[in-house]
Design a protein around this motif. Structure first.
Motif, PDB file in Angstrom:
ATOM      1  N   TYR A   1     -33.567   7.170  11.390  1.00  0.00           N
ATOM      2  CA  TYR A   1     -34.058   5.895  11.913  1.00  0.00           C
ATOM      3  C   TYR A   1     -35.569   5.817  11.755  1.00  0.00           C
ATOM      4  O   TYR A   1     -36.114   4.770  11.353  1.00  0.00           O
TER       5      TYR A   1
ATOM      6  N   TRP B   1     -27.066   4.399   6.111  1.00  0.00           N
ATOM      7  CA  TRP B   1     -27.391   3.023   6.463  1.00  0.00           C
ATOM      8  C   TRP B   1     -26.938   2.072   5.360  1.00  0.00           C
ATOM      9  O   TRP B   1     -26.980   2.413   4.175  1.00  0.00           O
TER      10      TRP B   1
ATOM     11  N   GLY C   1     -24.546   3.343   0.627  1.00  0.00           N
ATOM     12  CA  GLY C   1     -25.576   3.358   1.648  1.00  0.00           C
ATOM     13  C   GLY C   1     -26.772   4.231   1.305  1.00  0.00           C
ATOM     14  O   GLY C   1     -26.846   4.867   0.250  1.00  0.00           O
TER      15      GLY C   1
ATOM     16  N   PRO D   1     -26.335   1.243  10.804  1.00  0.00           N
ATOM     17  CA  PRO D   1     -25.624   2.497  10.530  1.00  0.00           C
ATOM     18  C   PRO D   1     -24.208   2.202  10.026  1.00  0.00           C
ATOM     19  O   PRO D   1     -23.519   1.322  10.547  1.00  0.00           O
TER      20      PRO D   1
ATOM     21  N   TRP E   1     -30.911  -3.451   8.474  1.00  0.00           N
ATOM     22  CA  TRP E   1     -30.202  -2.226   8.106  1.00  0.00           C
ATOM     23  C   TRP E   1     -29.406  -1.723   9.312  1.00  0.00           C
ATOM     24  O   TRP E   1     -29.918  -1.665  10.436  1.00  0.00           O
TER      25      TRP E   1
ATOM     26  N   MET F   1     -36.357   5.003   8.187  1.00  0.00           N
ATOM     27  CA  MET F   1     -36.003   3.629   7.851  1.00  0.00           C
ATOM     28  C   MET F   1     -37.039   2.651   8.404  1.00  0.00           C
ATOM     29  O   MET F   1     -37.422   1.683   7.728  1.00  0.00           O
TER      30      MET F   1
ATOM     31  N   VAL G   1     -34.477  -2.834  11.095  1.00  0.00           N
ATOM     32  CA  VAL G   1     -33.582  -1.691  11.261  1.00  0.00           C
ATOM     33  C   VAL G   1     -33.005  -1.728  12.671  1.00  0.00           C
ATOM     34  O   VAL G   1     -33.752  -1.803  13.664  1.00  0.00           O
TER      35      VAL G   1
ATOM     36  N   GLU H   1     -27.203  -2.282   4.180  1.00  0.00           N
ATOM     37  CA  GLU H   1     -27.987  -3.498   4.424  1.00  0.00           C
ATOM     38  C   GLU H   1     -27.078  -4.649   4.814  1.00  0.00           C
ATOM     39  O   GLU H   1     -26.104  -4.961   4.139  1.00  0.00           O
TER      40      GLU H   1
END
Length: 511
Positions: free
Chosen positions: A90, A124, A85, A138, A136, A93, A102, A126
């Motif tokens: 956030y 994170w 990851g 968590p 993306w 991202m 995201v 994908e």
């Protein structure tokens, strides 16, 4: 799918990683229903023993279900081991990938009072939208167990809900979505919060299902089907049953759940899962002696050797050990006002139904599920754990906006707030109060839910109290080992140094 179930089972077995030891056994000798129940176990170097359970009208159905569960969890673990990851907040991202690429943790049903903040670093990975566009997510939501994560969980306790396996990607994703919908529909509507909605089975076209219902009644197992929800135009139901003469007290707590566009399919799955639950509970938490009568001694010994109490969730471990001290009468009394309650009757024929012919193919079924979610403004994301050329596909599905684990881990989002508000439930508060935790939502979702909200977690814990094993269970034989250690301590006058683990609030709990 034109492959026979034998071919499916063989493909699932072949998809398991090399270097592991696989064992498979029938365990339905622990009960008297006659429904085949299969346990599959996989031991891989460096990992805890993994176990899957399956059930069906034929033994091969049980084998497919059991090995399919193993495939889901094994490939999830292996994918996360390969994909460590990206570490970022956030905010970071979104700055790099754009807001549409995201998933906002505030939409993922965080625990009330969560310390999440948009600038907090998370890990994170994908995934994909159904359109194949990147998204993306968590890592906590992709993991199935805490041991899947080297760094440990960051925002939630990982759970298996949303896993799916199949011969094609659409089948696997659809399976994962239906699991999520099942949990979303009953998260605050059954178990300790059972609403007493009994389903009169006035229309059961499947002769095998009808025959099983009749056989269970003849055996003194009094089955009740109950309604959890009809959200998304789907019948979300569960099956429970009292027993005149249970082989184990745990069997009166058995439950099978299902949500499916095809109402008849939902009933079939829930009824068979109920029978499987009666067996699984005994095989997992029953006495060692009764398990040895049905299961190979070497396997029982392996499971016992694999028990690590310090890795168990303390509340689940303590609660199950307390359950094992109860007889059937005591457990039945605990369920009388909830699981066995009857406040209203609805006919099965009155519940939502999508004809089997409309959802028999995996592609068509996924399209129906996608449309139902879209009607509520929701969308499914997924991570595929295997390549497109692999015969067996396994995934973990995430649907922002769906609810999960409210009464166990205090997770709640805007839809949960709206439901509790609609029924004026005192667990949901409109203003801060001592002991109540703020529900973490985006401003737009707060408006959809009717404004900010606070969740009375202490009240929820009191409601669940002696019913916690209906929500979360410890690992195989862990509660029996705990009881054995306590008995040894008592016999020796507590001469041994007690062992402690921490509960969810960090307080020491003696084991």
């Amino acid at each position: 799918m034109t492959d026979t179930l034998e071919q499916v089972a063989a493909a699932y077995r072949a998809a398991l990683p090399a270097g592991g030891t696989l064992s498979m056994m029938r365990i339905d000798g622990l009960d008297r229903t006659g429904v085949p129940v299969v346990q599959a176990n996989l031991l891989l170097p460096g990992l805890p023993l993994m176990t899957g359970h399956g059930y069906g009208f034929e033994p091969i159905e049980g084998e497919v279900g059991a090995v399919g569960e193993l495939c889901e969890e094994v490939h999830c673990n292996a994918w996360l081991a390969r994909n460590r990851g990206t570490r970022a907040s956030y905010e970071d991202m979104v700055a790099e990938h754009g807001v549409d690429a995201v998933a906002d943790p505030l939409t993922l049903c965080l625990p009330a009072g969560s310390g999440y903040a948009p600038d907090r670093p998370l890990t994170w990975v994908e995934g994909s939208r159904l359109s194949k566009a990147a998204i993306w997510l968590p890592m906590d939501w992709i993991a199935s167990h805490g041991f899947d994560l080297d760094h440990g969980p960051e925002l939630i306790t990982p759970i298996t809900n949303g896993l799916g396996a199949g011969f094609d990607l659409d089948y696997a994703i659809g399976h994962g979505i239906m699991e999520l919908l099942q949990r979303d529909g009953n998260v605050i509507g059954y178990r300790a919060l059972d609403q007493g909605l009994v389903i009169e089975l006035d229309a059961v076209p499947d002769p095998a299902v009808r025959g099983l219902l009749d056989r269970l009644e003849t055996l003194g197992i009094h089955v009740t089907a109950k309604l959890a929800a009809t959200d998304f135009g789907m019948t979300n139901l569960y099956v429970v049953g009292d027993d005149d003469a249970p082989g184990s007290p745990l069997q009166v707590t058995a439950c099978g759940e299902a949500s499916h566009p095809d109402r008849d399919r939902a009933l079939r799955k829930a009824l068979l899962e109920f029978c499987g639950s009666r067996v699984r509970k005994v095989a997992t938490h029953g006495t060692i002696e009764e398990c040895r009568r049905v299961m190979p001694a070497a396997h029982v010994d392996q499971q016992l050797d694999d028990v690590q109490l310090e890795h168990e969730e303390p509340r689940a471990l303590q609660a199950m050990a307390e359950w094992l001290d109860q007889d059937a009468t005591s457990l039945r009394a605990r369920l009388a006002d909830t699981v066995f309650s009857h406040r209203r009757t609805l006919r099965l024929s009155s519940l939502p139904q999508t004809g089997a012919e409309t959802v028999s193919r995996s592609t068509d079924r996924l399209r129906v599920l996608e449309d139902r979610l879209a009607s509520e403004g929701l969308e499914a994301f997924y991570v595929a754990f295997r390549g497109p050329d692999d015969k067996v596909q396994t995934v973990k599905v995430v649907v922002p906006g769906l609810e999960s684990e409210t009464m166990s881990y205090h997770r709640i989002g805007w839809r949960g707030v709206r439901r509790l508000r609609d029924r004026n439930d005192p667990m949901l508060l409109d203003a801060p109060r001592e002991g109540a935790l703020p529900v973490r939502m985006r401003p737009a979702d707060e408006r959809r839910a009717g404004g900010p909200a606070w969740f009375d977690a202490a009240r929820a814990d009191r409601i669940v109290d002696q019913l916690y094993p209906l929500y979360r269970e410890p690992g195989c034989f862990a509660a029996q080992i705990l009881r054995s250690r306590r008995a040894q301590d008592d016999a020796s006058g507590s001469a041994q140094t007690p062992t402690f683990i921490e509960d969810q609030d960090g307080a020491p709990v003696r084991i």
